[in-house]
Design a protein around this motif. Structure first.
Motif, PDB file in Angstrom:
ATOM      1  N   ASP A   1       0.862  -1.175   0.000  1.00 59.99           N
ATOM      2  CA  ASP A   1       0.000   0.000   0.000  1.00 59.99           C
ATOM      3  C   ASP A   1       0.901   1.228   0.000  1.00 59.99           C
ATOM      4  O   ASP A   1       1.545   1.530   1.019  1.00 59.99           O
ATOM      5  CB  ASP A   1      -0.903  -0.003   1.244  1.00 59.99           C
TER       6      ASP A   1
ATOM      7  N   GLN B   1      -0.417   3.959   2.855  1.00 60.01           N
ATOM      8  CA  GLN B   1      -0.274   3.507   4.244  1.00 60.01           C
ATOM      9  C   GLN B   1       1.120   2.977   4.558  1.00 60.01           C
ATOM     10  O   GLN B   1       1.471   2.831   5.722  1.00 60.01           O
ATOM     11  CB  GLN B   1      -1.292   2.398   4.529  1.00 60.01           C
TER      12      GLN B   1
ATOM     13  N   LEU C   1      -6.771  -2.360  -1.048  1.00 58.84           N
ATOM     14  CA  LEU C   1      -7.632  -1.218  -1.323  1.00 58.84           C
ATOM     15  C   LEU C   1      -6.871  -0.022  -0.774  1.00 58.84           C
ATOM     16  O   LEU C   1      -6.889   0.249   0.438  1.00 58.84           O
ATOM     17  CB  LEU C   1      -8.994  -1.359  -0.640  1.00 58.84           C
TER      18      LEU C   1
ATOM     19  N   ASN D   1      -5.143   2.844   0.834  1.00 59.29           N
ATOM     20  CA  ASN D   1      -5.536   3.830   1.853  1.00 59.29           C
ATOM     21  C   ASN D   1      -6.952   3.631   2.353  1.00 59.29           C
ATOM     22  O   ASN D   1      -7.581   4.563   2.854  1.00 59.29           O
ATOM     23  CB  ASN D   1      -5.374   5.256   1.317  1.00 59.29           C
ATOM     24  N   GLU D   2      -7.484   2.427   2.212  1.00 59.07           N
ATOM     25  CA  GLU D   2      -8.823   2.130   2.703  1.00 59.07           C
ATOM     26  C   GLU D   2      -8.799   1.201   3.922  1.00 59.07           C
ATOM     27  O   GLU D   2      -9.845   0.931   4.503  1.00 59.07           O
ATOM     28  CB  GLU D   2      -9.663   1.480   1.592  1.00 59.07           C
TER      29      GLU D   2
ATOM     30  N   ASN E   1     -10.416  -6.846   6.757  1.00 57.62           N
ATOM     31  CA  ASN E   1     -10.504  -5.537   7.389  1.00 57.62           C
ATOM     32  C   ASN E   1      -9.232  -5.309   8.200  1.00 57.62           C
ATOM     33  O   ASN E   1      -8.982  -6.001   9.188  1.00 57.62           O
ATOM     34  CB  ASN E   1     -11.738  -5.468   8.290  1.00 57.62           C
TER      35      ASN E   1
ATOM     36  N   ARG F   1      -8.490  -2.364   9.627  1.00 53.33           N
ATOM     37  CA  ARG F   1      -8.678  -1.238  10.544  1.00 53.33           C
ATOM     38  C   ARG F   1      -8.756  -1.675  11.993  1.00 53.33           C
ATOM     39  O   ARG F   1      -8.854  -0.831  12.881  1.00 53.33           O
ATOM     40  CB  ARG F   1      -9.945  -0.462  10.168  1.00 53.33           C
TER      41      ARG F   1
ATOM     42  N   GLN G   1      -8.672   3.460  -6.354  1.00 49.66           N
ATOM     43  CA  GLN G   1      -9.897   4.176  -6.005  1.00 49.66           C
ATOM     44  C   GLN G   1     -11.113   3.619  -6.746  1.00 49.66           C
ATOM     45  O   GLN G   1     -12.020   4.374  -7.127  1.00 49.66           O
ATOM     46  CB  GLN G   1      -9.737   5.682  -6.273  1.00 49.66           C
TER      47      GLN G   1
ATOM     48  N   LYS H   1     -14.087   0.327  -6.750  1.00 49.16           N
ATOM     49  CA  LYS H   1     -14.683  -0.725  -5.935  1.00 49.16           C
ATOM     50  C   LYS H   1     -14.993  -1.974  -6.757  1.00 49.16           C
ATOM     51  O   LYS H   1     -15.650  -2.890  -6.264  1.00 49.16           O
ATOM     52  CB  LYS H   1     -15.950  -0.220  -5.252  1.00 49.16           C
TER      53      LYS H   1
ATOM     54  N   GLU I   1     -17.399  -3.963  -2.196  1.00 47.08           N
ATOM     55  CA  GLU I   1     -18.162  -3.484  -1.045  1.00 47.08           C
ATOM     56  C   GLU I   1     -19.159  -4.542  -0.581  1.00 47.08           C
ATOM     57  O   GLU I   1     -19.286  -4.807   0.614  1.00 47.08           O
ATOM     58  CB  GLU I   1     -18.881  -2.184  -1.396  1.00 47.08           C
TER      59      GLU I   1
ATOM     60  N   THR J   1      -5.059  10.881   1.252  1.00 49.42           N
ATOM     61  CA  THR J   1      -4.623  10.412  -0.055  1.00 49.42           C
ATOM     62  C   THR J   1      -3.996  11.571  -0.826  1.00 49.42           C
ATOM     63  O   THR J   1      -4.545  12.680  -0.829  1.00 49.42           O
ATOM     64  CB  THR J   1      -5.814   9.851  -0.844  1.00 49.42           C
TER      65      THR J   1
END
Length: 1188
Positions: free
Chosen positions: A64, A67, A105, A107-108, A124, A126, A151, A153, A170, A1076
């Motif tokens: 990434d 990140q 993904l 920076n997601e 995930n 996060r 960017q 989906k 998603e 971003t």
């Protein structure tokens, strides 16, 4: 806090499980003597914490760029994520299928993984422990390639059939938009183009998709018009494709080692064809084909020539050449050799946007056994210094130890000497993978992990705060002469490969004394010093540990044995110190028998020793009458006494490393007193015996006790007859196989089975001979020889992992690898009892003693525990001049199975660790030595009026016992397991108290309270499927443990409830909020004339409204446990139940909604059918039959 009275244990105060039992014996301490135990079962819980080391068998990689997080997938379905130094994360796919591709993904805080079982998963990132949110399992097609535009989906998935499906990341649902292979290629093509090997969108036009097929066909597909704009054909198979950032050119790498550059609007032929490593013929013909170029990346810069990075493509005549990475920049071509084959590589760029100048600054190269990052910004392309602990497997790990709550000054001291060992020539820039944040845990005590390796090296690691960093590396092989050519090589080695491999080690953190034992039956004692010295002559002590055997009793064979303290030059001629009654040649005799020769030769030249650990003394076991020395099975060092004790299947020896003398060399059978009830019973002598050809282990002798159960150390006997010729052939066969067995060390640590094997015949009339002699320094020594007839021996290889709650308690897991073969029917195998454990202590050597003295507890593989008393001068000059006395106190207990660990408690249940001498620099001045040199006072009190004031804790493969000392009365007994056996047991400190931690072969982890042996924890952690786990499982203090889960990775676990509760805070954070970067400026003219990047509304193309629904049988959607787990962790009690109920209602509502949709579709279909039928009826209503 619960009180336990020793007399009331039988009344039910201790818990009894179905598989184990605890009993107590009355009549020991007085009724009012109470031991307070604070540990409760609520203090214990088991969970994994972190995993260190290089990902085993890596298969894919992703990065990434915003990140700054690197992800690596493995062939076993594992994911390892790396950020800045100390930020690591491990997660595992349940299926265990190989990870074939990873896509961030960007920076997601999410990651998509594609597996070899044709499933894709959304992770995930996060949360601190990543979890799967969605999964999609393809049923009819095999996944070969994935592509997720920046960017976007919508995920493109290429398959083996040549089709491309599109997934909404998603909702993880398939779009009805499908690119079929037969529409992508030309209609005139008669053959299938093969699997999809590449998918990417044009950097300047998101509506154009570039599709590469394996056969060599590349198609530029227009997503809006659903047709191919251009088709590019080449005769050689394609491996990868890379775009120029302007979207006007792309490069393909092929199986013949060529690179073809294509202009987008000129599909007829390539604009350029080059063979980077091909020889160019002078006559202009096509270059010779080379190996395939597996991957190519094309990166541009604003200020200079573009970079082209590729792997593979070498000429076929470079046989044996290592894997290379080629960097082409302008007219220069750099070929960078790698130590291992290349799995994948990624070029790190300044921008995540594909339509801007890429500005590459580094290349991450994933190798089969290493991770390398190359700096593209400096001349010569230096590599970055890797901050991750990825060198655990630099040489195969053969043993390890884990020390929690070490002295605070240890880590800085080791780091200061280790920092001088760092290599030079690294890039001066900071490590580019710098994402994530460290955990905020409160666990601040120092932790050290020590690993021993097959090349003789030892590494000290800082393991504090769930991190791992190498502190210091010690190379023990420097003490010996290096291996010469085959013609000059001595034939005294008992192993052909890795003769310096570390087998076991003993370390005292307080005094910093280190003692190691190697597979070549050698022991090295080290002291820690901050000053550099040059040792002119390495101190050497040769020890002759033997089992004499003869058909006719002869007093001459049991002659006196005296060790020699010699220089390396005289190490091969020890006959000066041998008594006249014992013949010795010190070299190979005319008939080929080797005698008094060590397996390794100590170097004769001066040894320069850098600051750190420096050699104090080398001890070597020598060959005896053509038989190699048995390898060391147990080892302990004590700095307070200045002693090292070690044992093997022949017996034990005690060495005074201060005076450089051998104090005791005793066979195991001599440790038993003549009246000892546990001593082996004599057997009827047999004149002839026939050894069997089967290689089986036998480490337990005859057992007359009724409660003796068969552990892995048990043996069997079977009489038969033979002649001497067959016996000799069998012995030679065993020797040959033992040498061949050692070759597995370098290949795989899993094959380094620890074999303590000796099929032996023991004479019934063992004659014990004790003689005294004076050495050159007038030091008295006790030398014991046991006459034992050996039929065969098999060399044991290392693979031992010992962890001790105290520096001198040794627990061996050798029982697990011993053979349980019952096929030996042609040899009378009587076991040889080996030494399995030592423990230095201040206790009562005999039942009648009222004062404590220095002792060593000795445990054997047959479950016997003996006490050996030590008498010495208090210290100073007297200690160096006066001899040390050694006497055996006989057996104090017998347990089922081999002894694993021992410890001593005082009357209040507090652990009594071995005494130690505080560290001092041996090269400092005498005044500084005296200031820092002090012996820790002995804490055990004296026993008065016949009262017991200590508890001896003993644990074997089957059971645990607690004895009252000095009466040696058993007061507690616990049968740990009946159907399995214990592999690792240690007395550890936990929550301010002590307990026994055990790991069984059936995968159970258990803890027992002390001294009452009350079960506190019993969980089935993992089934024992790998021998590596059995050998490397380590317990340490404060609820910490570890094991080698693969040849390259260390898995740390905790059995502490407090640590489990605080785990979320202690773990590092992968995702951090980062903005971003802005999109590149298109410029005025490009915006005016439409020369910039063309955007695409993929929702209009791939959404359900435009593309419809995909076939339900194509793939199956599987909801992930991620969101559920996050809710479970955040809520508890009624709130958690309500949340779970709400989720269940949502799922039910979703199912009802799907049912309603299906019902509506059926109603619409019926209505349509009715309408068509009505129209048909009206059409033919007024027509005659002949008009139809």
């Amino acid at each position: 806090m619960k009180k336990f009275n020793i007399r009331k244990v039988l009344d039910g105060l201790t818990a009894v499980s179905s598989s184990s039992s605890t009993t107590a014996q009355t009549g020991t301490p007085k009724e009012n003597d109470v031991v307070l135990e604070t540990l409760q079962s609520e203090y214990f819980q088991l969970c994994k914490t972190v995993r260190h080391g290089f990902p085993y068998q890596p298969s894919s990689m992703a990065f990434d760029p915003v990140q700054k997080i690197l992800a690596i997938g493995t062939q076993a379905g594992a994911l390892r994520l790396f950020g800045r130094a100390g930020v690591e994360c491990y997660c595992q796919h349940e299926s265990g299928a190989a990870v074939i591709q990873l896509q961030f993904l960007i920076n997601e805080g999410a990651l998509v993984s594609a597996l070899a079982d044709d499933s894709i998963h959304l992770w995930n990132l996060r949360q601190k422990i990543p979890a799967i949110l969605h999964s999609l399992k393809f049923n009819r097609e095999r996944i070969t390639y994935c592509h997720l535009p920046f960017q976007s989906k919508w995920l493109y998935i290429g398959t083996e059939r040549g089709n491309i499906h599109i997934v909404n990341v998603e909702s993880f649902t398939l779009s009805g938009y499908v690119i079929m292979w037969n529409k992508a290629i030309e209609l005139s093509t008669k053959t299938h183009p093969g699997p999809v090997v590449h998918i990417s969108d044009n950097p300047m036009d998101e509506g154009k998709l570039l599709i590469g097929f394996e056969c060599g066909v590349v198609v530029l597909w227009d997503l809006k018009s659903k047709k191919a704009d251009y088709r590019y054909n080449y005769d050689e198979a394609i491996h990868s494709v890379a775009w120029h950032h302007e979207g006007k050119q792309f490069v393909c790498s092929h199986s013949d080692g060529t690179l073809t550059t294509w202009n987008v609007r000129a599909p007829a032929k390539p604009a350029q064809i080059i063979t980077p490593h091909g020889k160019q013929p002078k006559d202009g013909k096509k270059p010779e084909p080379c190996k395939p170029i597996l991957k190519v990346e094309y990166k541009t810069t604003r200020a200079g020539d573009p970079f082209m990075v590729l792997s593979g493509g070498l000429s076929y005549d470079t046989v044996g050449r290592r894997a290379c990475l080629t960097v082409m920049h302008g007219k220069s071509t750099a070929v960078l050799e790698m130590d291992y084959p290349i799995v994948d590589f990624l070029t790190l760029c300044e921008t995540p946007y594909p339509n801007d100048f890429q500005e590459p600054y580094a290349v991450v190269v994933l190798l089969e056994r290493d991770l390398v990052v190359i700096d593209l910004g400096q001349i010569g392309y230096p590599i970055f210094e890797n901050p991750y602990p990825l060198t655990v497997h630099e040489s195969p790990v053969t043993c390890c130890e884990y020390f929690a709550d070490c002295p605070a000054d240890l880590i800085p001291a080791l780091y200061s000497v280790g920092s001088r060992q760092k290599r030079q020539g690294y890039s001066k820039k900071e490590w580019p993978i710098s994402g994530g944040n460290w955990g905020q845990g409160t666990q601040s005590y120092p932790e050290i992990i020590i690993t021993g390796h097959a090349d003789g090296s030892i590494k000290f690691w800082d393991a504090s705060a769930f991190m791992l960093q190498v502190l210091y590396k010690l190379k023990t092989a420097k003490v010996f002469e290096r291996a010469r050519g085959k013609d000059e090589k001595q034939n005294t080695d008992i192993v052909e490969e890795d003769p310096f491999a570390i087998q076991t080690l003993s370390w005292c953190p307080e005094s910093r004394m280190l003692c190691i034992a190697g597979v070549s039956a050698h022991i090295i004692i080290y002291r820690f010093s901050k000053q550099e010295i040059t040792t002119e002559v390495v101190q050497l002590l040769e020890v002759r540990m033997q089992c004499e055997f003869s058909d006719v009793d002869s007093p001459d064979l049991g002659g006196e044995q005296t060790p020699t303290l010699s220089t390396p030059g005289a190490s091969s001629t020890p006959q000066e110190s041998e008594p006249p009654t014992q013949s010795s040649t010190g070299s190979n005799s005319s008939d080929g028998a080797r005698d008094n020769i060590p397996c390794l030769q100590v170097r004769s030249s001066p040894l320069k020793q850098s600051p750190g650990y420096q050699v104090e003394l080398v001890i070597q076991l020598v060959w005896v009458s053509g038989e190699p020395p048995q390898q060391i099975t147990s080892l302990a060092v004590n700095s307070s006494y200045g002693l090292v004790v070690f044992g093997n299947s022949n017996g034990l020896a005690v060495v005074d490393y201060l005076q450089k003398t051998l104090l005791l060399n005793m066979g195991t059978s001599e440790l038993y007193s003549p009246s000892d009830p546990y001593q082996g019973q004599p057997r009827s002598p047999r004149k002839t015996r026939q050894p069997s050809g089967a290689l089986c282990d036998s480490n337990d002798g005859p057992n007359t006790s009724e409660d003796r159960c068969k552990s892995p150390t048990s043996g069997s006997t079977s009489p038969c007859n033979s002649d001497d010729e067959r016996k000799q052939k069998f012995i030679e066969k065993v020797k040959f196989k033992s040498r061949r067995f050692s070759k597995t060390v370098a290949n795989d640590f899993a094959k380094m089975s620890r074999k303590i094997s000796s099929s032996s015949e023991q004479r019934p009339d063992v004659e014990q001979k004790v003689q005294r002699c004076h050495s050159a320094t007038c030091v008295k020594r006790l030398c014991y020889l046991s006459e034992v007839k050996a039929a065969a021996r098999m060399t044991q290889m290392g693979g031992i992992c010992k962890t001790k709650s105290c520096p001198n308690s040794n627990a061996k897991d050798n029982s697990f690898s011993r053979s349980r073969s019952s096929s030996v029917t042609s040899i009378d195998r009587e076991s040889r009892e080996a030494i399995s454990s030592f423990y230095f202590c201040e206790s009562f050597p005999r039942k009648t003693d009222n004062l404590v003295s220095s002792c060593v507890l000795v445990g054997t593989t047959q479950g016997s525990v003996m006490m050996v008393a030590i008498s010495m001068s208090p210290g100073g000059d007297q200690r160096m001049q006066q001899p040390v006395g050694i006497s055996s106190g006989g057996t104090i207990a017998r347990l089922k199975g081999g002894i694993l660990t021992m410890a001593l408690l005082d009357a209040t249940g507090t652990l009594l660790p071995p005494t130690y001498e505080s560290w001092y620099d041996p090269n400092a001045s005498d005044e500084e030595k005296e200031k820092s040199r002090r012996r820790r006072p002995a804490s055990p009190p004296s026993s008065q009026d016949g009262q017991d004031s200590q508890f001896a804790v003993l644990c074997s493969e089957k059971q645990a016992k607690v004895l009252a000392m000095p009466s040696q009365t058993r007061i507690y007994k616990h049968n740990i397991t009946e159907t399995s056996f214990v592999l690792r047991a240690d007395v550890v400190q936990m929550a301010g108290a002590n307990c026994i931690a055990c790991f069984c072969a059936n995968g159970h982890i258990m803890t027992l309270s002390l001294p009452s042996l009350r079960p506190l924890l019993d969980l089935n952690y993992l089934p024992l499927t790998d021998m590596r786990i059995a050998r490397t499982f380590c317990f340490s203090n404060l609820g910490q443990a570890l094991y080698l889960t693969s040849p390259t990775e260390i898995q740390r676990i905790t059995y502490s409830q407090e640590t489990c509760d605080n785990l979320q805070e202690m773990l590092s954070e992968l995702f951090t909020p980062v903005e971003t970067p802005e999109a590149p400026n298109r410029g005025f003219f490009k915006g005016l004339f439409g020369g910039g990047a063309q955007s695409l509304d993929r929702e209009d193309l791939f959404g359900e409204t435009a593309a419809g629904k995909a076939s339900r049988s194509l793939a199956q959607h599987i909801p992930g446990p991620g969101s559920m787990e996050g809710m479970k962790g955040a809520a508890s009690g009624v709130v958690g139940d309500l949340a779970r109920a709400r989720i269940a209602l949502d799922e039910r509502g979703q199912k009802l909604g799907e049912l309603e949709e299906r019902t509506a579709a059926m109603m619409a279909s019926a209505e349509s059918f009715s309408k068509h039928a009505h129209d048909m009826m009206l059409k033919y209503k007024d027509k005659k039959w002949y008009q139809l």
